[in-house]
Design a protein around this motif. Structure first.
Motif, PDB file in Angstrom:
ATOM      1  N   ASN A 159      92.382  38.420 -30.836  1.00 44.53           N
ATOM      2  CA  ASN A 159      92.156  37.763 -29.541  1.00 44.53           C
ATOM      3  C   ASN A 159      93.067  38.391 -28.499  1.00 44.53           C
ATOM      4  N   ILE A 160      92.821  38.049 -27.249  1.00 40.14           N
ATOM      5  CA  ILE A 160      93.711  38.509 -26.189  1.00 40.14           C
ATOM      6  C   ILE A 160      94.002  37.335 -25.253  1.00 40.14           C
ATOM      7  N   VAL A 161      95.262  37.201 -24.897  1.00 43.87           N
ATOM      8  CA  VAL A 161      95.665  36.151 -23.952  1.00 43.87           C
ATOM      9  C   VAL A 161      95.687  36.757 -22.553  1.00 43.87           C
ATOM     10  N   SER A 162      95.073  36.042 -21.622  1.00 49.67           N
ATOM     11  CA  SER A 162      94.973  36.511 -20.238  1.00 49.67           C
ATOM     12  C   SER A 162      95.770  35.574 -19.328  1.00 49.67           C
ATOM     13  N   PRO A 163      97.006  35.963 -18.993  1.00 49.38           N
ATOM     14  CA  PRO A 163      97.820  35.087 -18.143  1.00 49.38           C
ATOM     15  C   PRO A 163      97.581  35.338 -16.654  1.00 49.38           C
ATOM     16  N   PRO A 164      97.816  34.313 -15.831  1.00 50.80           N
ATOM     17  CA  PRO A 164      97.925  34.525 -14.385  1.00 50.80           C
ATOM     18  C   PRO A 164      99.346  35.028 -14.109  1.00 50.80           C
ATOM     19  N   PHE A 165      99.708  35.194 -12.854  1.00 55.21           N
ATOM     20  CA  PHE A 165     101.101  35.538 -12.549  1.00 55.21           C
ATOM     21  C   PHE A 165     102.016  34.411 -13.017  1.00 55.21           C
ATOM     22  N   ALA A 166     103.135  34.776 -13.629  1.00 56.26           N
ATOM     23  CA  ALA A 166     104.180  33.797 -13.928  1.00 56.26           C
ATOM     24  C   ALA A 166     104.938  33.504 -12.635  1.00 56.26           C
TER      25      ALA A 166
END
Ligand SMILES: NC(=O)c1ccc[n+]([C@@H]2O[C@H](COP(=O)([O-])OP(=O)(O)OC[C@H]3O[C@@H](n4cnc5c(N)ncnc54)[C@H](OP(=O)(O)O)[C@@H]3O)[C@@H](O)[C@H]2O)c1
Length: 200
Positions: free
Chosen positions: A150-157
């Motif tokens: 899987n891949i985690v897609s974060p927004p800006f921290a």
């Protein structure tokens, strides 16, 4: 589970280590420092890492560089950095790691919402993130022995926006990213782009 965290010394990696270390056996992998180190731009460095760690149940990557600049300013080297580092570096963690992951194990990579929600200056990063998302969806179809990816897609921290002097109101504190990573490691999902915002 024995879990390898690549990019363990980074902003996101440190939170992943904190969140998983209570219930799992974590091997923290840095780039420039630490007992375990890797340069993901080098396949032989990745191979050396896994020879040292041995077999594992899960690998989580929160490593990889790409350049944020306007299209007119981006050089060939800027594009190549993202392709060689964040894109192929993480792809090669999976390709080489397949020899070392246990049956029913998993890989979790990191991309980012700029894949599908671009902004001015993000073309090189959006290219890399979208490529990674496509890779994971397809690679999951070729996995055998219950192995997942899987891949985690974060927004800006929020912390990153603050460090860059940008508007922090669009960010999410990095501590809130970890539920998405736990979801990938501990739940039987595969071939998914996991949007951090759905697990905050
Ligand atoms: N922070 C955000 O807002 C955000 C949002 C969306 C996506 N992302 C993505 O998430 C990933 C991690 O971001 P972050 O903010 O945690 O970055 P960070 O704080 O800069 O940490 C990056 C980590 O990767 C390691 N690393 C760098 N180059 C490497 C290489 N060639 N081989 C192996 N390890 C390497 C670093 O090790 P050293 O410290 O030793 O160099 C560090 O542990 C990046 O791919 C980034 O694009 C971040």
């Amino acid at each position: 589970m024995k879990i390898i965290v690549v990019g363990a010394t980074g902003l996101i990696g440190r939170e992943i280590v904190n969140a998983l270390s209570g219930t799992h056996d974590i091997i923290e992998v840095g780039h420039k420092a630490g007992e375990y180190r890797v340069d993901i731009t080098s396949k032989s460095s990745i191979e050396e890492l896994f020879k040292k760690t041995g077999q594992f149940d899960a690998l989580v990557s929160a490593a990889g560089n790409a350049v944020f600049k306007s299209l007119a300013q981006l050089t060939d080297d800027d594009f190549m950095l993202g392709l060689k580092d964040k894109l192929m570096g993480q792809v090669n963690l999976v390709r080489v790691g397949l020899k070392y992951v246990n049956n029913n194990g998993s890989f979790t990579l990191t991309s980012g919402v700029l894949a599908s929600e671009p902004m001015p200056g993000s073309s090189a990063i959006s290219l890399v993130n979208a490529g990674l998302n496509g890779f994971v969806k397809a690679a999951a179809l070729d996995m055998k022995n219950g192995i997942r990816v899987n891949i985690v897609s974060p927004p800006f921290a929020t912390e990153t926006l603050k460090a860059l002097g940008m508007d922090t109101s669009i960010g999410i504190p990095v501590a809130k990213f970890v539920r998405a990573y736990k979801e990938s490691v501990e739940v039987k999902r595969t071939g998914e782009v996991i949007d951090v915002r759905k697990f905050v």
